[in-house]
Scaffold this motif. Structure first.
Motif, PDB file in Angstrom:
ATOM      1  N   GLY A 123      44.697   5.485   2.390  1.00 20.62           N
ATOM      2  CA  GLY A 123      43.400   4.833   2.308  1.00 20.62           C
ATOM      3  C   GLY A 123      42.779   4.463   3.633  1.00 20.62           C
ATOM      4  O   GLY A 123      41.765   3.746   3.662  1.00 20.62           O
ATOM      5  N   ASP A 138      39.181   4.989   3.907  1.00 16.60           N
ATOM      6  CA  ASP A 138      38.337   4.131   3.071  1.00 16.60           C
ATOM      7  C   ASP A 138      37.974   2.824   3.768  1.00 16.60           C
ATOM      8  O   ASP A 138      36.961   2.201   3.439  1.00 16.60           O
ATOM      9  CB  ASP A 138      39.044   3.807   1.745  1.00 16.60           C
ATOM     10  N   PHE A 139      38.808   2.417   4.728  1.00 11.84           N
ATOM     11  CA  PHE A 139      38.629   1.119   5.377  1.00 11.84           C
ATOM     12  C   PHE A 139      37.346   1.111   6.212  1.00 11.84           C
ATOM     13  O   PHE A 139      37.129   1.987   7.058  1.00 11.84           O
ATOM     14  CB  PHE A 139      39.842   0.819   6.253  1.00 11.84           C
ATOM     15  N   ARG A 147      48.304   0.145   0.399  1.00  8.05           N
ATOM     16  CA  ARG A 147      47.235   0.997   0.885  1.00  8.05           C
ATOM     17  C   ARG A 147      46.130   0.161   1.509  1.00  8.05           C
ATOM     18  O   ARG A 147      46.113  -1.075   1.390  1.00  8.05           O
ATOM     19  CB  ARG A 147      46.643   1.834  -0.245  1.00  8.05           C
ATOM     20  N   THR A 151      42.169  -0.858   1.549  1.00  6.85           N
ATOM     21  CA  THR A 151      40.977  -0.893   0.708  1.00  6.85           C
ATOM     22  C   THR A 151      39.767  -0.812   1.640  1.00  6.85           C
ATOM     23  O   THR A 151      39.925  -0.757   2.860  1.00  6.85           O
ATOM     24  CB  THR A 151      40.917  -2.183  -0.118  1.00  6.85           C
ATOM     25  N   GLN A 152      38.586  -0.842   1.092  1.00  8.98           N
ATOM     26  CA  GLN A 152      37.400  -0.814   1.934  1.00  8.98           C
ATOM     27  C   GLN A 152      37.313  -2.052   2.812  1.00  8.98           C
ATOM     28  O   GLN A 152      36.776  -2.004   3.927  1.00  8.98           O
ATOM     29  CB  GLN A 152      36.143  -0.709   1.070  1.00  8.98           C
ATOM     30  N   THR A 153      37.883  -3.161   2.325  1.00 12.60           N
ATOM     31  CA  THR A 153      37.711  -4.440   3.024  1.00 12.60           C
ATOM     32  C   THR A 153      39.008  -5.043   3.529  1.00 12.60           C
ATOM     33  O   THR A 153      39.032  -6.197   3.947  1.00 12.60           O
ATOM     34  CB  THR A 153      37.028  -5.455   2.103  1.00 12.60           C
ATOM     35  N   LEU A 173      45.851  -3.771   0.546  1.00 17.42           N
ATOM     36  CA  LEU A 173      46.432  -4.048  -0.768  1.00 17.42           C
ATOM     37  C   LEU A 173      47.946  -3.935  -0.634  1.00 17.42           C
ATOM     38  O   LEU A 173      48.458  -2.972  -0.059  1.00 17.42           O
ATOM     39  CB  LEU A 173      45.925  -3.049  -1.805  1.00 17.42           C
ATOM     40  N   THR A 192      46.054  -9.022  -2.039  1.00 17.32           N
ATOM     41  CA  THR A 192      45.191  -8.373  -1.055  1.00 17.32           C
ATOM     42  C   THR A 192      45.004  -9.277   0.152  1.00 17.32           C
ATOM     43  O   THR A 192      45.263 -10.491   0.100  1.00 17.32           O
ATOM     44  CB  THR A 192      43.810  -8.043  -1.645  1.00 17.32           C
ATOM     45  N   GLU A 202      41.981  -9.677   3.161  1.00 16.16           N
ATOM     46  CA  GLU A 202      40.707  -9.235   3.727  1.00 16.16           C
ATOM     47  C   GLU A 202      40.822  -9.123   5.250  1.00 16.16           C
ATOM     48  O   GLU A 202      41.488  -9.945   5.900  1.00 16.16           O
ATOM     49  CB  GLU A 202      39.603 -10.219   3.364  1.00 16.16           C
TER      50      GLU A 202
END
Length: 579
Positions: free
Chosen positions: A314, A317-318, A470, A472-474, A477, A483, A485
């Protein structure tokens, strides 16, 4: 598994220590006579003196074979006990030995040794550890002290140095790639032995390898441990050296030692040579002009190599910024952002502390336990011989090389407070403390200079309750579903295989000839460091390609060994490495 030193406790020896002990030097006559002076579980380390290599032998059978193989090859003479360096020591209440230094000569070398005698039940004393070390080569002394240059230059020094640096009148016998402490140390040693050496440094200035790292960087080893050959730090030097201060010192060291250094220069290739030389080294300078040198020896002094970022799904995606700690500079670069630092060893702690000091929201992600030792409690105990009031550096180096270090984790009571905050700790590889951990993998530990207390106080947030699943966009995870941030993720996750730097410059046909670099072999010796990196037989294809790396103390001590090997090759007196 590396050899483990079994400590000679008084209970094991079933004896007590007499306060007055007479020590006599005994000349070596034969293997049986030597073995009679040793305990059964003896520990003998030799660096070059009797093996032309780095070897550690443990137990009587191992030492017996080593001596039977090697003593016939060397004429040993001039044994002399150093009466000023004989001492009864009791490092712990139930452990005692007599430590003594001695000097001797071999067929081609001047050597030194250290032994430790322990008391036996019958009242005799025998050696539990022995260390033999090559110090100099007969007929090729260092050109310093009373051998220094007595000629007056009469105003010609600057012009002479300019020609020397440019290799106008004499081509180098050795090219050193890298102008950090390891490259400068071995260049200084070779200069003292009269071997023309050129240091090639890609940065604009000597010291930039420290100057261009993260601003909060400082040495975690004390000043007494970090002296360089021939020029010790001033007596006013701080205990823990800031990186920028060290950078300037390296620059001044190269100038003061009159080392031949090309900065803003890049080695483009190292290929099998011509003209009877082993290697052709092509160097490109800032003006893009190239010059090729034909040499017998190339020393790679390139440090840790490329930063390593784990392959976490991912990453594409970040939406935030991702970088390795080697690319991190200022904490203020990320002011007002949420920062996650992945890693829990030295760089991770330093960077997290810098962020916290600058008011940046920072969280450390710990993926596996770390060994932590406080500089306040642990370092004075661990580095007793490298501390204020300790022995001279040359004595401390040899003591340090002559036996393994002891684990002192029990001295650091603050670890309990770290663990209460969720920080996972261990006692190092095989519960042996940080040294073996560091030598095995180059990391896995932190010598605390304040960041641990920041974790305890919550100034540095901590997440240590599960592996990363993995990006995440923000943020991140984790496998437990939680999660985190993040605007910025900094990976303080170590460095790639050190052989990468060699493979960039050497022909592809030689890549699989490289031995492992770093980590410990079955005897407990480091793989390839301070030796040739691709086999050590006389016909090995990578003969003349050397590895020089390590912290300042290791570089100071072992730069002598690497230089002596090169000098003995150049003079045709190098023997056969003991296999």
């Amino acid at each position: 598994m590396a050899n483990q030193l079994v400590l000679p406790t008084l209970d094991d020896l079933k004896s007590s220590v007499a306060p007055d002990v007479n020590v006599q030097a005994v000349a070596i006559k034969n293997v049986t006579a030597v073995l009679d002076l040793l305990v059964d579980d003896v520990f003998w380390r030799d660096i070059l003196a009797l093996t032309w290599d780095f070897h550690t032998f443990q137990s009587t059978p191992s030492v017996k074979k080593f001596l039977a193989d090697q003593l016939p090859l060397f004429t040993l003479s001039s044994f002399k006990l150093r009466n000023d360096l004989v001492e009864l020591q009791r490092p712990y209440p139930d452990i005692a030995w007599i430590q003594a230094f001695f000097d001797f000569e071999t067929t081609v070398g001047i050597a030194s040794g250290v032994f430790r005698l322990v008391p036996l039940a019958d009242g005799s004393w025998k050696a539990h550890t022995v260390f033999t070390n090559l110090e100099n080569l007969k007929g090729f002394p260092e050109q310093n002290g009373h051998r220094r240059d007595y000629q007056s230059n009469h105003g010609k020094w600057a012009a002479k140095r300019a020609r020397e640096i440019e290799c106008v009148d004499e081509e180098p016998s050795v090219v050193v790639i890298g102008g950090g402490q390891s490259g400068l140390d071995v260049a200084a040693r070779l200069k003292m032995l009269g071997t023309k050496t050129l240091v090639v440094e890609k940065n604009e200035r000597i010291g930039d390898n420290w100057r261009k790292r993260y601003a909060a960087l400082c040495l975690h080893d004390p000043v007494w441990y970090d002296h360089m050959p021939y020029i010790p730090f001033p007596v006013s030097w701080p205990v823990y050296t800031p990186a920028l201060k060290l950078a300037d010192w390296l620059e001044s060291y190269a100038h003061s030692m009159e080392l031949d250094v090309w900065t803003s220069a890049t080695v483009m290739s190292v290929i099998p040579g011509t003209k009877g030389k082993k290697w052709t080294v092509t160097v490109q300078r800032a003006d893009r002009k190239e010059r090729a040198f034909e040499v017998n020896h190339v020393v790679f002094a390139l440090g840790s190599g490329m930063g390593q970022i784990p392959d976490i799904p991912g990453q594409d995606d970040f939406k935030g910024q991702m970088l390795h700690s080697s690319k991190h500079n200022l904490a203020t670069d990320h002011a007002g952002k949420k920062v996650v630092v992945v890693g829990a060893c030295t760089s991770a702690h330093d960077i997290c502390a810098d962020y916290a000091d600058n008011g940046v929201d920072v969280t450390m992600v710990q993926r596996s336990p770390s060994y932590v030792m406080s500089t306040k409690e642990g370092m004075p105990r661990f580095m007793t011989i490298f501390w204020e009031g300790g022995p001279p550096t040359d004595v401390a180096d040899r003591v340090n090389a002559s036996y393994p270090e002891f684990d002192i984790a029990e001295a650091d009571n603050f670890l309990t407070a770290c663990e209460k905050r969720g920080f996972k700790t261990n006692l190092g590889d095989d519960d042996s403390g940080f040294l073996i951990t560091a030598l095995n993998g180059g990391g896995g530990y932190y010598l605390d200079v304040g960041a641990s207390q920041m974790i305890i106080d919550g100034k540095i947030k901590l997440k240590s309750d599960g592996p990363i699943s993995r990006f995440t966009q923000t943020g991140l995870l984790f496998e437990d579903g939680s999660t985190l941030e993040a605007d910025v993720v900094v990976f303080a996750t170590g460095y790639a295989d050190a052989r990468h730097s060699y493979r960039v410059l050497l022909p592809e046909s030689l890549h699989d000839k490289l031995y492992p670099i770093w980590g410990l072999d079955k005897e407990g010796e480091l793989n390839s460091i301070w030796r040739e990196v691709g086999g050590r037989s006389k016909d090995a294809e990578l003969n003349g390609i050397w590895c020089m790396m390590g912290d300042l103390a290791l570089c100071r001590f072992h730069s002598r060994h690497l230089a002596l090997q090169i000098k003995s090759h150049e003079e045709g007196i190098f023997g056969t490495r003991y296999q």
